[in-house]
Design a protein around this motif. Structure first.
Motif, mmCIF file in Angstrom:
data_model
loop_
_atom_site.group_PDB
_atom_site.id
_atom_site.type_symbol
_atom_site.label_atom_id
_atom_site.label_comp_id
_atom_site.label_asym_id
_atom_site.label_seq_id
_atom_site.Cartn_x
_atom_site.Cartn_y
_atom_site.Cartn_z
ATOM 1 N N ALA A 65 0.801 -1.235 0.000
ATOM 2 C CA ALA A 65 0.000 0.000 0.000
ATOM 3 C C ALA A 65 0.829 1.279 0.000
ATOM 4 O O ALA A 65 0.449 2.241 -0.679
ATOM 5 N N PRO A 66 1.970 1.364 0.688
ATOM 6 C CA PRO A 66 2.749 2.604 0.649
ATOM 7 C C PRO A 66 3.261 2.983 -0.751
ATOM 8 O O PRO A 66 3.672 4.114 -0.972
ATOM 9 N N LEU A 67 3.211 2.033 -1.674
ATOM 10 C CA LEU A 67 3.656 2.321 -3.042
ATOM 11 C C LEU A 67 2.547 2.952 -3.875
ATOM 12 O O LEU A 67 2.756 3.311 -5.033
ATOM 13 N N LYS A 68 1.372 3.077 -3.303
ATOM 14 C CA LYS A 68 0.224 3.688 -3.978
ATOM 15 C C LYS A 68 -0.039 5.054 -3.357
ATOM 16 O O LYS A 68 0.452 5.374 -2.280
ATOM 17 N N CYS A 69 -0.824 5.853 -4.048
ATOM 18 C CA CYS A 69 -1.247 7.128 -3.476
ATOM 19 C C CYS A 69 -2.763 7.231 -3.634
ATOM 20 O O CYS A 69 -3.356 6.526 -4.440
ATOM 21 N N PRO A 70 -3.394 8.089 -2.842
ATOM 22 C CA PRO A 70 -4.863 8.127 -2.853
ATOM 23 C C PRO A 70 -5.442 8.885 -4.044
ATOM 24 O O PRO A 70 -6.230 9.806 -3.897
ATOM 25 N N LYS A 71 -5.039 8.475 -5.216
ATOM 26 C CA LYS A 71 -5.592 9.046 -6.446
ATOM 27 C C LYS A 71 -6.057 7.889 -7.316
ATOM 28 O O LYS A 71 -5.306 6.963 -7.585
ATOM 29 N N MET A 72 -7.294 7.965 -7.747
ATOM 30 C CA MET A 72 -7.858 6.901 -8.569
ATOM 31 C C MET A 72 -7.430 7.033 -10.021
ATOM 32 O O MET A 72 -7.303 8.136 -10.539
ATOM 33 N N THR A 73 -7.215 5.878 -10.632
ATOM 34 C CA THR A 73 -6.991 5.822 -12.068
ATOM 35 C C THR A 73 -8.067 4.918 -12.655
ATOM 36 O O THR A 73 -8.584 4.030 -11.984
ATOM 37 N N GLU A 74 -8.396 5.161 -13.905
ATOM 38 C CA GLU A 74 -9.416 4.362 -14.589
ATOM 39 C C GLU A 74 -8.853 3.901 -15.917
ATOM 40 O O GLU A 74 -8.201 4.658 -16.628
ATOM 41 N N GLN A 75 -9.070 2.650 -16.203
ATOM 42 C CA GLN A 75 -8.652 2.093 -17.486
ATOM 43 C C GLN A 75 -9.726 1.110 -17.926
ATOM 44 O O GLN A 75 -9.963 0.104 -17.259
ATOM 45 N N ASN A 76 -10.388 1.434 -19.017
ATOM 46 C CA ASN A 76 -11.436 0.580 -19.583
ATOM 47 C C ASN A 76 -12.509 0.212 -18.554
ATOM 48 O O ASN A 76 -12.947 -0.933 -18.485
ATOM 49 N N GLY A 77 -12.906 1.179 -17.748
ATOM 50 C CA GLY A 77 -13.963 0.947 -16.776
ATOM 51 C C GLY A 77 -13.512 0.270 -15.497
ATOM 52 O O GLY A 77 -14.315 0.001 -14.619
ATOM 53 N N SER A 78 -12.217 -0.023 -15.356
ATOM 54 C CA SER A 78 -11.673 -0.611 -14.134
ATOM 55 C C SER A 78 -10.899 0.458 -13.378
ATOM 56 O O SER A 78 -10.149 1.226 -13.972
ATOM 57 N N TYR A 79 -11.081 0.484 -12.067
ATOM 58 C CA TYR A 79 -10.461 1.507 -11.245
ATOM 59 C C TYR A 79 -9.405 0.902 -10.340
ATOM 60 O O TYR A 79 -9.543 -0.214 -9.859
ATOM 61 N N ASP A 80 -8.364 1.660 -10.124
ATOM 62 C CA ASP A 80 -7.271 1.251 -9.249
ATOM 63 C C ASP A 80 -6.705 2.516 -8.623
ATOM 64 O O ASP A 80 -7.082 3.628 -8.996
ATOM 65 N N LEU A 81 -5.796 2.348 -7.696
ATOM 66 C CA LEU A 81 -5.093 3.487 -7.130
ATOM 67 C C LEU A 81 -3.849 3.756 -7.959
ATOM 68 O O LEU A 81 -3.229 2.830 -8.492
ATOM 69 N N GLN A 82 -3.498 4.995 -8.053
ATOM 70 C CA GLN A 82 -2.325 5.395 -8.822
ATOM 71 C C GLN A 82 -1.060 4.983 -8.072
ATOM 72 O O GLN A 82 -1.003 5.052 -6.844
ATOM 73 N N ASP A 83 -0.046 4.572 -8.801
ATOM 74 C CA ASP A 83 1.239 4.260 -8.194
ATOM 75 C C ASP A 83 1.957 5.564 -7.862
ATOM 76 O O ASP A 83 1.842 6.547 -8.601
ATOM 77 N N VAL A 84 2.704 5.583 -6.758
ATOM 78 C CA VAL A 84 3.492 6.758 -6.390
ATOM 79 C C VAL A 84 4.484 7.051 -7.499
ATOM 80 O O VAL A 84 4.653 8.189 -7.919
ATOM 81 N N LYS A 85 5.143 6.008 -7.981
ATOM 82 C CA LYS A 85 6.032 6.143 -9.142
ATOM 83 C C LYS A 85 5.687 5.030 -10.121
ATOM 84 O O LYS A 85 5.242 3.950 -9.713
ATOM 85 N N ALA A 86 5.867 5.313 -11.376
ATOM 86 C CA ALA A 86 5.507 4.343 -12.414
ATOM 87 C C ALA A 86 6.270 3.034 -12.207
ATOM 88 O O ALA A 86 7.458 3.039 -11.887
ATOM 89 N N LYS A 87 5.559 1.928 -12.383
ATOM 90 C CA LYS A 87 6.183 0.608 -12.274
ATOM 91 C C LYS A 87 7.081 0.397 -13.490
ATOM 92 O O LYS A 87 6.658 0.591 -14.624
ATOM 93 N N THR A 88 8.289 -0.011 -13.231
ATOM 94 C CA THR A 88 9.202 -0.351 -14.317
ATOM 95 C C THR A 88 9.494 -1.840 -14.336
ATOM 96 O O THR A 88 10.059 -2.349 -15.283
#
Length: 184
Positions: A65-88
């Motif tokens: 959870a600490p790798l996420k931030c409280p901002k929602m992202t949406e992709q094709n109708g599915s929601y998730d929390l935004q990553d603090v930094k982009a996953k590489t």
């Protein structure tokens, strides 16, 4: 991971709102998060006992959870929390189940879908992986060599070839033979 002390997430969200990126729990997870962030490939490996990952792996995943931030992202109708930094990292999932049939992995597949795994290896009839039965051993050894090739291709190419993907799903034993093997 079993050798690390990892407490259960409290769901307090301090890692998002009070001290972003920092968990209030003081255990070995800080070290594991550092290793996670430094890794090029993350491998989630778990037996499937009752259609899903073990509690040990679920606890680890919850503590990301600490790798996420409280901002929602949406992709094709599915929601998730935004990553603090982009996953590489690339993600690999490996699981085995003692029962025949790929249906045993459906919940696990859904659980890991959001990490967008580059490689998923699901092995049904998992009891065969430890057998000393000479008939089964030959087939298991053949399959394990394919797993090694998949790992090598993943490391070198970043993905696996179609023939390796197909070979990972080879049948080790028919369901009827496997039921007899288990004494069922």
């Amino acid at each position: 991971m079993a050798n690390y002390e990892i407490h259960q997430c409290r769901g307090c969200f301090s890692c998002w709102f009070k001290k972003p990126g920092e968990c209030v729990l003081q255990d070995n997870m800080q070290k594991l998060l550092q290793l996670y962030n430094e890794s090029d490939i993350i491998c989630f490996a778990t037996p499937t006992y009752t259609w899903n990952m073990t509690a040990l792996l679920k606890n680890f995943v919850d503590r990301l959870a600490p790798l996420k931030c409280p901002k929602m992202t949406e992709q094709n109708g599915s929601y998730d929390l935004q990553d603090v930094k982009a996953k590489t990292q690339k993600f690999v999932v490996i699981s085995n189940c003692g029962f025949p049939g790929d249906n045993n992995f459906e919940v696990l597949r859904a659980s890991v879908a959001y990490c967008n795994p580059s490689l998923e290896i699901y092995r049904n009839c998992g009891k065969l992986l430890k057998t000393k039965n000479p008939i089964a051993c030959e087939k298991v050894e053949q399959w394990l060599k394919v797993v090694e090739r998949a790992g090598r291709e993943m490391l070198v190419q970043g993905n696996i070839s179609a023939d390796i993907a197909e070979a990972l799903n080879m049948q080790l034993m028919s369901v009827k033979e496997y039921a007899a093997f288990l004494g069922m």
